[in-house]
Scaffold this active site. Structure first.
Site, PDB file in Angstrom:
ATOM      1  N   TYR A  53       0.857  -1.187   0.000  1.00 34.73           N
ATOM      2  CA  TYR A  53       0.000   0.000   0.000  1.00 34.73           C
ATOM      3  C   TYR A  53       0.889   1.232   0.000  1.00 34.73           C
ATOM      4  CZ  TYR A  53      -4.990  -0.656   0.115  1.00 34.73           C
ATOM      5  OH  TYR A  53      -6.276  -0.878  -0.264  1.00 34.73           O
ATOM      6  N   GLU A  55      -0.497   4.760  -0.617  1.00 35.08           N
ATOM      7  CA  GLU A  55      -1.308   5.964  -0.877  1.00 35.08           C
ATOM      8  C   GLU A  55      -0.462   7.211  -0.650  1.00 35.08           C
ATOM      9  OE1 GLU A  55      -4.966   5.786   1.312  1.00 35.08           O
ATOM     10  OE2 GLU A  55      -5.682   4.096   0.134  1.00 35.08           O
ATOM     11  N   ASP A 202      -5.942  13.716 -25.370  1.00 33.36           N
ATOM     12  CA  ASP A 202      -5.903  12.294 -25.007  1.00 33.36           C
ATOM     13  C   ASP A 202      -5.148  11.593 -26.133  1.00 33.36           C
ATOM     14  OD1 ASP A 202      -6.355   9.589 -24.758  1.00 33.36           O
ATOM     15  OD2 ASP A 202      -8.468   9.774 -24.239  1.00 33.36           O
ATOM     16  N   THR A 228      -3.017   6.204 -22.165  1.00 35.06           N
ATOM     17  CA  THR A 228      -2.827   4.863 -21.635  1.00 35.06           C
ATOM     18  C   THR A 228      -1.386   4.472 -21.928  1.00 35.06           C
ATOM     19  OG1 THR A 228      -3.734   4.012 -23.698  1.00 35.06           O
ATOM     20  CG2 THR A 228      -5.210   4.027 -21.796  1.00 35.06           C
ATOM     21  N   LYS A 231      -0.849   0.807 -25.356  1.00 38.07           N
ATOM     22  CA  LYS A 231      -1.155   0.720 -26.791  1.00 38.07           C
ATOM     23  C   LYS A 231       0.164   0.807 -27.574  1.00 38.07           C
ATOM     24  CE  LYS A 231      -5.917   2.284 -26.311  1.00 38.07           C
ATOM     25  NZ  LYS A 231      -6.149   2.991 -25.044  1.00 38.07           N
ATOM     26  N   ARG A 237      -0.876  -2.458 -18.826  1.00 34.43           N
ATOM     27  CA  ARG A 237      -2.217  -1.864 -18.896  1.00 34.43           C
ATOM     28  C   ARG A 237      -2.347  -0.789 -17.816  1.00 34.43           C
ATOM     29  NH1 ARG A 237      -6.473  -3.107 -21.705  1.00 34.43           N
ATOM     30  NH2 ARG A 237      -5.028  -4.377 -22.897  1.00 34.43           N
TER      31      ARG A 237
HETATM   32  N1  DSN Z   1     -10.868   0.769 -25.848  1.00 31.70           N
HETATM   33  C1  DSN Z   1      -9.725   1.436 -26.390  1.00 31.70           C
HETATM   34  C2  DSN Z   1      -9.599   1.221 -27.853  1.00 31.70           C
HETATM   35  O1  DSN Z   1      -9.750   0.099 -28.266  1.00 31.70           O
HETATM   36  O2  DSN Z   1      -9.331   2.152 -28.593  1.00 31.70           O
HETATM   37  C3  DSN Z   1      -9.697   2.839 -26.030  1.00 31.70           C
HETATM   38  O3  DSN Z   1      -9.694   2.933 -24.645  1.00 31.70           O
END
Ligand code: DSN
Length: 418
Positions: A53, A55, A202, A228, A231, A237
């Protein structure tokens, strides 16, 4: 991967994981938002850091025993700032959705004023969290949207400016989940300045391209940037938020204690490893290859008679309008699945079908590029996709496609050791 302990404790889960490993090994992953992390990232995500933990933030925690966790999170922050050229980084968001939620809260005094956000329509390529009525963004904020031009299927910055001037949003949001062309973040900054709005970007889909200089960087032109990490960036993730110094405190407070409790430090350490990998020259080569592969695949699909939204791609993904060959997105996804090719059904701009069975499929090259595939493999894959989609009832075509998929998977293995 050593599965001995999982197998001894929980046979059902070990079986499902084993099957998933085989699925990943034996199919062609063309979902634009997916990738294969490195063995180093995978190992880090599976460490005992999950037990802790922590925080708070590095060197300012609400729990004892964080001396080693602090090293990991501090490295993740420093590396995130470095690879994106950002003044501030928060590496704690569990997902892109929580990063976006925290960024909205940080930038808007959302209980009293300034709750209006101008973002891209989901059915034109935006994301669920960019204002969809079924998402928290659409429920908690006042949403106005922009789309793409009907004829060019591309962003029309004059139209975005017009909407921004009329609506006077608190935040203008750039970035997309299914847009195959470059985004002009500098132009979004100009529009935001003209309309006294914050600019939030984003960059989830194109973060890897940005780090490698293959797409304009949003960081210099946005107040807050979210992404994110799993990708094109090829990390675990999760997500991060980057911002100008002036928003640092608001961003940090919005994540913790605003919307999250204990951070996932095993994942944060894995993010740090991913950022270190992203500093290497090989990462630049990898991102260049993603783009070359996407361009080659797009050309092959078009040469074989398929129709692509915007007639091509500048980045890692493309959208195919399968209604032109009398299929639906759902049918196309299923047919390709049958031969071991994984894609996702997707709305296309001005779609008159529904999200559950839209007119398109979205195809991306990050994962196959990680496997080491190049332009010649993209030509082969483009031909199989076209043949299978144009002959959905031909078992002969499917049989041939399955055998080519198998050969490619064997020639380009993932995780040699699993
Ligand atoms: N779900 C993702 C995508 O496939 O583009 C975006 O968060």
């Amino acid at each position: 991967m050593n599965m001995k302990n999982i197998k001894n404790t929980d046979r059902q889960i070990s079986e499902a994981v084993k099957n998933e490993i085989n699925r990943q090994k034996n199919t062609l992953e063309l979902i634009a938002s997916e990738n294969f992390v490195s063995s180093a990232v995978l190992e880090t995500a599976g460490t005992v850091l999950t037990n802790k933990y922590s925080e708070g933030y590095p060197f300012k925690r609400y729990y004892g025993g964080n001396q080693f966790i602090d090293i990991c999170e501090d490295l993740a922050i420093k590396r995130a700032k470095k690879i994106f050229g950002a003044e501030h980084a928060n590496v704690q968001p569990h997902s892109g959705s929580s990063a976006n939620m925290a960024a909205y809260f940080a930038l808007t005094d959302w209980l009293k004023k300034g709750r209006k956000i101008l973002g891209m329509r989901l059915d034109h390529g935006g994301h669920l969290t960019h204002g969809s009525p079924v998402n928290f963004s659409g429920k908690l904020f006042e949403i106005v949207s922009y789309g793409v031009d009907k004829k060019t299927q591309m962003l029309d910055y004059d139209e975005i400016r017009k909407i921004a001037k009329k609506e006077k949003p608190a935040i203008i949001l750039s970035g997309a989940s299914a847009y195959p062309r470059k985004i002009d973040f500098k132009m979004f900054r100009e529009i935001s300045d003209e309309t006294c709005a914050y600019h939030m970007a984003d960059i989830a889909h194109i973060a890897g391209l940005i780090v490698a200089g293959q797409h304009q960087n949003a960081v210099p032109y946005a107040d807050v940037v979210t992404t994110t990490t799993h990708k094109t960036l090829r990390g675990p993730r999760g997500a991060i938020i980057l911002s100008k110094k002036e928003h640092a405190e608001a961003v940090d407070k919005a994540i913790f204690p605003g919307i999250q409790g204990g951070p996932l430090e095993h994942i944060i350490a894995a993010k740090a490893v991913c950022f270190k990998e992203a500093m290497k020259p090989e990462f630049v080569e990898y991102q260049k290859q993603i783009v070359k592969n996407a361009r080659t695949l797009a050309e092959e699909l078009m040469n074989n008679g398929l129709t692509l939204v915007t007639d091509g791609t500048d980045n890692h993904l493309m959208l195919v309008d399968v209604t032109k060959i009398k299929l639906t997105g759902k049918a196309a996804e299923t047919i390709l699945d049958e031969v071991g090719i994984t894609v996702n059904k997707n709305m296309i701009p001005y779609d008159n079908r529904t999200p559950k069975d839209p007119s398109g499929i979205r195809i991306g090259t990050p994962a196959l590029t990680t496997r080491g595939m190049g332009e010649s493999e993209m030509k082969v894959i483009g031909k199989i996709i076209s043949d299978v989609l144009k002959n959905p009832d031909s078992n002969g075509v499917k049989l041939k496609a399955r055998s080519t998929v198998k050969e490619l998977c064997e020639e380009f293995p993932i995780y040699n050791t699993v």
